[in-house]
Scaffold this active site. Sequence first.
Site, PDB file in Angstrom:
ATOM      1  N   ARG A  78       0.850  -1.191   0.000  1.00 31.76           N
ATOM      2  CA  ARG A  78       0.000   0.000   0.000  1.00 31.76           C
ATOM      3  C   ARG A  78       0.884   1.239   0.000  1.00 31.76           C
ATOM      4  O   ARG A  78       1.718   1.411   0.885  1.00 31.76           O
ATOM      5  CB  ARG A  78      -0.913   0.010   1.230  1.00 31.76           C
ATOM      6  CG  ARG A  78      -1.786   1.246   1.255  1.00 31.76           C
ATOM      7  CD  ARG A  78      -2.563   1.396   2.545  1.00 31.76           C
ATOM      8  NE  ARG A  78      -3.197   2.703   2.541  1.00 31.76           N
ATOM      9  CZ  ARG A  78      -3.244   3.536   3.559  1.00 31.76           C
ATOM     10  NH1 ARG A  78      -2.696   3.196   4.722  1.00 31.76           N
ATOM     11  NH2 ARG A  78      -3.832   4.700   3.450  1.00 31.76           N
ATOM     12  N   HIS A 122      -2.764  11.078   0.809  1.00 34.98           N
ATOM     13  CA  HIS A 122      -2.236  10.838   2.154  1.00 34.98           C
ATOM     14  C   HIS A 122      -1.593  12.144   2.645  1.00 34.98           C
ATOM     15  O   HIS A 122      -0.386  12.221   2.858  1.00 34.98           O
ATOM     16  CB  HIS A 122      -1.229   9.687   2.126  1.00 34.98           C
ATOM     17  CG  HIS A 122      -0.942   9.096   3.472  1.00 34.98           C
ATOM     18  ND1 HIS A 122      -1.040   7.740   3.725  1.00 34.98           N
ATOM     19  CD2 HIS A 122      -0.569   9.664   4.646  1.00 34.98           C
ATOM     20  CE1 HIS A 122      -0.718   7.503   4.988  1.00 34.98           C
ATOM     21  NE2 HIS A 122      -0.430   8.656   5.573  1.00 34.98           N
ATOM     22  N   GLU A 167      -7.209   8.615   6.358  1.00 39.67           N
ATOM     23  CA  GLU A 167      -7.419   9.248   7.663  1.00 39.67           C
ATOM     24  C   GLU A 167      -7.875  10.706   7.572  1.00 39.67           C
ATOM     25  O   GLU A 167      -7.180  11.629   8.001  1.00 39.67           O
ATOM     26  CB  GLU A 167      -6.152   9.152   8.511  1.00 39.67           C
ATOM     27  CG  GLU A 167      -5.709   7.733   8.771  1.00 39.67           C
ATOM     28  CD  GLU A 167      -4.499   7.609   9.681  1.00 39.67           C
ATOM     29  OE1 GLU A 167      -4.225   6.493  10.147  1.00 39.67           O
ATOM     30  OE2 GLU A 167      -3.846   8.649   9.952  1.00 39.67           O
ATOM     31  N   ASN A 292      -7.253   1.725   9.957  1.00 40.97           N
ATOM     32  CA  ASN A 292      -5.953   1.938  10.589  1.00 40.97           C
ATOM     33  C   ASN A 292      -6.151   1.919  12.099  1.00 40.97           C
ATOM     34  O   ASN A 292      -6.955   2.693  12.630  1.00 40.97           O
ATOM     35  CB  ASN A 292      -5.345   3.276  10.174  1.00 40.97           C
ATOM     36  CG  ASN A 292      -5.019   3.333   8.688  1.00 40.97           C
ATOM     37  OD1 ASN A 292      -5.099   2.331   7.982  1.00 40.97           O
ATOM     38  ND2 ASN A 292      -4.642   4.510   8.211  1.00 40.97           N
ATOM     39  N   TYR A 294      -4.083   1.827  15.911  1.00 36.55           N
ATOM     40  CA  TYR A 294      -2.846   1.911  16.688  1.00 36.55           C
ATOM     41  C   TYR A 294      -3.070   1.783  18.190  1.00 36.55           C
ATOM     42  O   TYR A 294      -2.244   1.224  18.900  1.00 36.55           O
ATOM     43  CB  TYR A 294      -2.131   3.237  16.399  1.00 36.55           C
ATOM     44  CG  TYR A 294      -1.554   3.297  15.016  1.00 36.55           C
ATOM     45  CD1 TYR A 294      -0.327   2.712  14.728  1.00 36.55           C
ATOM     46  CD2 TYR A 294      -2.245   3.921  13.974  1.00 36.55           C
ATOM     47  CE1 TYR A 294       0.211   2.756  13.454  1.00 36.55           C
ATOM     48  CE2 TYR A 294      -1.717   3.955  12.696  1.00 36.55           C
ATOM     49  CZ  TYR A 294      -0.491   3.376  12.442  1.00 36.55           C
ATOM     50  OH  TYR A 294       0.027   3.400  11.167  1.00 36.55           O
ATOM     51  N   GLU A 352      -3.266  -0.063   8.151  1.00 35.13           N
ATOM     52  CA  GLU A 352      -2.106   0.345   8.942  1.00 35.13           C
ATOM     53  C   GLU A 352      -2.255  -0.234  10.341  1.00 35.13           C
ATOM     54  O   GLU A 352      -3.330  -0.173  10.932  1.00 35.13           O
ATOM     55  CB  GLU A 352      -1.975   1.869   9.077  1.00 35.13           C
ATOM     56  CG  GLU A 352      -1.622   2.605   7.814  1.00 35.13           C
ATOM     57  CD  GLU A 352      -1.459   4.106   8.061  1.00 35.13           C
ATOM     58  OE1 GLU A 352      -1.162   4.506   9.217  1.00 35.13           O
ATOM     59  OE2 GLU A 352      -1.651   4.884   7.111  1.00 35.13           O
TER      60      GLU A 352
END
Length: 455
Positions: A78, A122, A167, A292, A294, A352
């Site tokens: 990606r 991005h 995002e 994504n 985290y 991600e």
Amino acid sequence: MSKSIQFPADFLWGSATSAYQIEGSPLADGAGPSIWQRFCAVPGNVRDGDNGDIACDHYNRYKEDVALMVKLGLKAYRFSVSWSRILPQGRGAVNQAGLDFYSRLIDELLANGIEPLLTLYHWDLPAALDDRGGWLNPDVADWFTDYARILFRAFDGRVKSWATLNEPWVVTDGGYMHGTLAPGHRGVHEAALASHNLMRAHGSAVKAYREEGKHRIGIVVNIEPKYPASQSQADLDATRRADAYMNRQYLDPIFLGAYPPELKEMFGDAWPDWPAADFELIGQKLDFVGINYYTRSVVRDEPSNWPLKVAPVRQTQATYTETGWEVFPQGLTDTLVNFKRLYGDTPLYVMENGSAFYDPPQAEGGRVHDPLRVDCLRKNMGAISAALEAGVDLRGYMVWSLLDNLEWSLGFSKRFGIIHVNFETQQRTLKDSALLYADIVASNGACLNQAAGKA
């Protein structure tokens, strides 16, 4: 005894990067400047005065980096395209040399059996468009769609998986609400407008793809599940607001046809009644959603923190990464399961997922030991396996990141890569996490059960 980790036979294993963070040479071969070049040039905006002028020099070393992907056995990659490489002024004349770079990269990936996953945006808006208002200008949806059509016509077929935005919450919260990211604005009215225009641009690009393309298109959102610090009504309400602002703001209008009502509650007159036609545009059917993940956030009510009126609560007895994010694999399972509960069975990809821990600037002895990152990777594999077992239609996983890179306003101080980069010499060195990931890919996760059996 813990359940065995299992993945579908066709599960797509890969890695992820973004253009400005790794490419370097931002003005090479006729490219135009982006908002991130401008932002980095202002003293104090980026730690240690770092910038993306060289970064990982991927623009010149992409073949070397693809060879590393091959060495790790990756099935997908990606990456994002720099808008201002393609359109130096953001619109108008196409820079063929910019298209040619990505064409060479795509061909190199395909020649090595690696599927390209292309992200259109991005965070690196052309500076020339920022001069015209950027994401605050309603015309930006048309500008973005024109840019997207150029790439669709150039690459569709060789590229079969497209993402519109990466995002959008970070774009607006960091770039327009708090000013910590490019373009560095601060204001709730601007944040609301930028957010809506991003969603209009997304919907317009998807609509254009249905006319131009023949494969798959979606969006990539960052989800940070919110948990209440207590069961008090105030903390439960704070959790609901935090979730609406960060998570549901970008998914509800796509799948439910409206923004969460909490946004109007929080933003007041900064959150207008948007035209109904905008939601028809935003709500284009998607082929997939990229998630994504985290960390999580435990929140409490805090009336002084306007407009959200929430505050995070740091957890004791928890591991935190170098970026101050709690290591909480269960949150990844919860995120994927909650998506299915709220929005149905749209195919998902983890686009991600990774962690920043200290690694030395130089790799000694041709090896980098990163036990904390290895532990996170193992635990996150268990988390996505649990989501699959719960019935989530998860198709693949992209580790963040292939390479240590420019971590935006944190500069080169935080390393997320499974491959170490010496930024003085550009030497690449596999970390232990890369070796583990190669084993995971080769065995489709079975090696994790063998390791558990030995423990």
